[in-house]
Design an enzyme around this catalytic site. Sequence first.
Site, mmCIF file in Angstrom:
data_model
loop_
_atom_site.group_PDB
_atom_site.id
_atom_site.type_symbol
_atom_site.label_atom_id
_atom_site.label_comp_id
_atom_site.label_asym_id
_atom_site.label_seq_id
_atom_site.Cartn_x
_atom_site.Cartn_y
_atom_site.Cartn_z
ATOM 1 C CD GLU A 252 29.770 -3.833 22.960
ATOM 2 O OE1 GLU A 252 30.837 -3.438 22.476
ATOM 3 O OE2 GLU A 252 28.659 -3.312 22.689
ATOM 4 C CE LYS A 320 32.536 -3.141 18.774
ATOM 5 N NZ LYS A 320 32.105 -2.122 19.762
ATOM 6 C CB CYS A 356 28.191 -3.319 19.628
ATOM 7 S SG CYS A 356 27.214 -1.858 20.065
#
Length: 477
Positions: A252, A320, A356
């Site tokens: 990321e 995300k 994440c």
Amino acid sequence: MPSEQTETTATVAAVILAGGASSRMGGTDKTRLPIAGASALERVLRATPAGVRIVVGPDGPDGRALAARHRARFVLEDPPRSGPLAALARGVDELDDAGDATTVLVLAGDMPLLRPETLRSLAAQSASAQQVTALAGEDGHIQYLGAAWPLPRLRTALAAVENPEGGWVNLSLRRLYAQLGEQELATRPAAGAEGADIDTPEALDEARRVAGPRVALAQLEVSEDPRETFATVRRAVAAAAEEGAQLVVLPEATLTPFGTDLRAAAEQHHPGFERLLQELADLHDLVVVGGSFTPTDDGRVHNTLLVRGPGGSPRLEYRKIHLFDAFGADESRTVAPGHELVTFDLGGTRFGLATCYDVRFPEQFTALARRGAQVILLPLAWAEGPGKRDQLRLLLRARALDSTSALLAVDQAPPAGYTGRAARGIGHSAAVGPLGEVRQELGRTPGLLLVDLDLAEIETARASLPVLRHAVELPRT
């Protein structure tokens, strides 16, 4: 870039039997048959965690290249086609300089789904207990050519079964194992297809069906200078390609680390980063997944994973979904959420994407699995903090179990001496099996984790633990 796959162990040697043509395979050298982008023998060599690799059998046209890549030495059976025990004895002869503390992995060159972590485990158990440790199938069948032996015991067993007139011609491996007492042999159950060999055309077809692509997790230290980061990415992808990877996953926020001006980086450097990933995909004929930032209309950015393949296929983006407004962080202030799940197919395997903080939301992982994802890629820039490493490991294992999927997580390597509050990674990129076992893991420093996927393991997990089928929608209150 260091690679866990190429580490050596001074007290472990390997003798790999690759005896040429097989009548049951139409006279074909089964060790050179292609399986998911590499020959069966190459897959065995790159799974073997040994400082010395002896291949007994013809080197063929690829022998020199294999020897150079894997520090292998080819020797011929003497006489040729004299049987597996004779071949093994010939290989052991090449270990004259090895000490009595050496553990020998006795392997077949046609077992393309062997795993480095399994072979390390066999060798470690054999060395610790001073006994032979072998893979065994669910039916209890012992895989004679998937075992670890203490070198002195292997030598004495060979000497005990040698023909009276000398040699081991036409003697079977069964005789060797018959020399072992009840307490001298331990077994380890094979997982997935790691114990399979390719003795028949049907076995070859099955190996090709369940052998997924080779994936490289590139744990990088991300610089605030884009030029330095781009150079790091180039080196990492080149190293992964050299190791035979078909898919490279970057962390990321590879474009620029958190704690910098994300909007400026998105506007100024994202187009160049996108071009770089496409260039590397084309140059190395592989797929690259990497974390970037893309501008939004409201002045923020999307935390975006780019998927770029050779010739522009696949060409996808995942934004995300869950933003890190936790532990004092406020990601949503500068980052806008995405809303769509993304999957892509490569080499007969379906991959799902998450980023994440998404790892704390199990429904995303089960939704990806229901869309057919067998493997979920999870780029990270994990934040330091009390207990955070333990939380990450727990979450990775839980999400793999929730979705009965393989989970491949790649984090940033934290800069040395970094004390800022922004998330810069903690390392510990990991490959987790579908039942939550941590298969492989890096430390905190930059490195390359190489994973050869075994789809049979995922199929078995989903058959034995059918949580995806059993889940019901609970009533809302």
